[in-house]
Design an enzyme around this catalytic site. Structure first.
Site, PDB file in Angstrom:
ATOM      1  N   VAL A   1      23.501 -27.821 -12.403  1.00 20.48           N
ATOM      2  CA  VAL A   1      23.147 -28.240 -11.046  1.00 20.48           C
ATOM      3  C   VAL A   1      22.728 -29.918 -11.144  1.00 20.48           C
ATOM      4  CG1 VAL A   1      21.272 -28.236  -9.381  1.00 20.48           C
ATOM      5  CG2 VAL A   1      21.948 -26.070 -10.529  1.00 20.48           C
TER       6      VAL A   1
ATOM      7  N   ILE B   1      22.290 -34.637 -14.214  1.00 21.21           N
ATOM      8  CA  ILE B   1      21.598 -33.232 -14.374  1.00 21.21           C
ATOM      9  C   ILE B   1      20.400 -33.283 -13.565  1.00 21.21           C
ATOM     10  CG2 ILE B   1      20.891 -31.539 -15.695  1.00 21.21           C
ATOM     11  CD1 ILE B   1      22.715 -32.761 -17.780  1.00 21.21           C
ATOM     12  N   HIS B   2      20.116 -32.470 -12.720  1.00 19.79           N
ATOM     13  CA  HIS B   2      18.917 -31.959 -12.074  1.00 19.79           C
ATOM     14  C   HIS B   2      17.953 -31.816 -13.447  1.00 19.79           C
ATOM     15  CE1 HIS B   2      15.387 -30.218 -10.104  1.00 19.79           C
ATOM     16  NE2 HIS B   2      16.009 -30.715  -9.010  1.00 19.79           N
ATOM     17  N   PRO B   3      16.557 -32.390 -13.438  1.00 22.00           N
ATOM     18  CA  PRO B   3      15.619 -31.993 -14.514  1.00 22.00           C
ATOM     19  C   PRO B   3      15.420 -30.340 -14.725  1.00 22.00           C
ATOM     20  CG  PRO B   3      14.758 -33.910 -13.106  1.00 22.00           C
ATOM     21  CD  PRO B   3      15.914 -33.331 -12.463  1.00 22.00           C
TER      22      PRO B   3
ATOM     23  N   GLY C   1      17.700 -28.323 -14.829  1.00 22.94           N
ATOM     24  CA  GLY C   1      18.915 -27.874 -15.035  1.00 22.94           C
ATOM     25  C   GLY C   1      19.346 -28.333 -16.483  1.00 22.94           C
TER      26      GLY C   1
END
Length: 338
Positions: free
Chosen positions: A165, A229-231, A233
């Site tokens: 994500v 990257i989303h944290p 994820g």
């Protein structure tokens, strides 16, 4: 004790709660009863089907507390992408231009809509309860899928991919989507992700630009999202990176999140796992912590256990471990260090 097992239809209510709690961008876990029901039934059929090659099968797993019965996470494998519908990605590669008169060659990074990743095995739908983030149970939820692939190689492709994500704000705002997708759909990022989870990527890809998108023409905030990257994820990324997965030149069409890939022959939990023969024991003198699974199909089970794995290829399991793995004296299990 927690154990990973194939999903069942009776898991639907708890699975929908997991979907409500999942990260925005995990389109493979929609908060929709009928969609989840179809996903469960499809998975059940996949486990029951005699398969000699990868196809449209999906294998859905849940992580369950065996004492309380509560589901604490889920994860999934799609045997081969592109069987039911095209699998779209954005290919991030330089677009070269040349002027012979001026003797100039120039490469500009560009994003191109493509179906290059069709036919590969896909890991998706990873979600774990917040209380178990950054614990060994997160490894169980992710890596046990890889051990399942190792136990049933004929059901999967030779290479495995997953989409991590990409970045979005706490309010669900994605600079990447705002710079590209929103111009063609007039939908917010969260709404586009929701529709994709309920339907498919096809309707979105039909309206996406068919020509390369030159990266330098995007706003700086959108450029910074490519491969970011989303944290929330990061753990999923880190686990698979330790397994030998690498990023490549493909990113997600919604948020620009990275795509990871690995050859099955190079995945740690597959190549370093070993087969051991079960011996029941009331007491286990543990020398190490392991990820343990049976090699079953519909009765596939995996747990984390402190074990003594001897040089003769035997492993002693307590009664609780035997029950959790659905194995008995003389059965074989697959073991890999945690």
């Amino acid at each position: 004790m927690l154990a990973l097992r194939p999903v069942q239809l009776t898991d639907l209510p708890q699975l929908q709660q997991l979907a409500r709690d999942s990260l925005v961008g995990v389109t493979s876990l929609p908060d929709d009863t009928e969609r989840l029901r179809d996903r469960i039934l499809s998975s059940c059929a996949s486990f029951e089907t005699d398969v000699q090659g990868p196809g449209a099968q999906n294998y859905f797993f849940v992580l369950q507390d065996l004492v309380s019965g509560r589901l604490l996470g889920c994860s999934e494998i799609v045997a081969a992408t592109g069987c039911d519908e095209p699998f779209y990605s954005l290919r991030n590669r330089p677009f070269s231009s040349e002027s012979r008169e001026l003797n100039i060659q120039h490469g500009v990074p560009a994003l191109s809509l493509c179906q290059d990743l069709n036919g590969q095995t896909l890991l998706r739908g990873f979600h774990i309860d917040a209380a178990h983030v950054h614990t060994a149970q997160a490894q169980l939820l992710s890596r046990a899928r890889l051990m399942f692939i190792g136990a049933h190689p004929q059901r999967f492709a030779d290479s495995v991919i997953t989409e991590i994500v990409g970045y979005s704000s706490e309010e669900g705002h994605s600079p990447f989507w705002d710079a590209i997708g929103q111009h063609f759909f007039d939908l917010s990022y969260t709404e586009a992700e929701r529709l994709c989870g309920l339907q498919s990527r096809t309707f979105l890809a039909d309206l996406m630009p068919q020509y390369p998108i030159y990266v330098p023409m995007l706003p700086p905030q959108a450029q910074a999202c490519i491969g970011r990257i989303h944290p929330d994820g990061q753990e999923a990324f880190d686990i698979l990176e330790r397994e030998g997965f690498e990023t490549n030149n493909y990113v997600d069409i919604f948020d620009g999140g990275p795509t990871m890939h690995a050859r099955v022959a190079n995945i740690r939990s597959i190549i370093h796992s070993r087969s051991a023969i079960v011996r029941p024991s009331q007491q286990v003198d543990a020398t190490g912590r392991y990820l343990v699974s049976n090699d079953g199909l519909g009765n596939y089970r995996a747990i984390i256990a402190d074990l003594d794995l001897d040089a003769e290829g035997f492993v002693r399991l307590s009664p609780d471990m035997l029950a959790a793995l659905d194995v008995a004296d003389g059965d074989r299990v697959r073991v890999v260090s945690l």
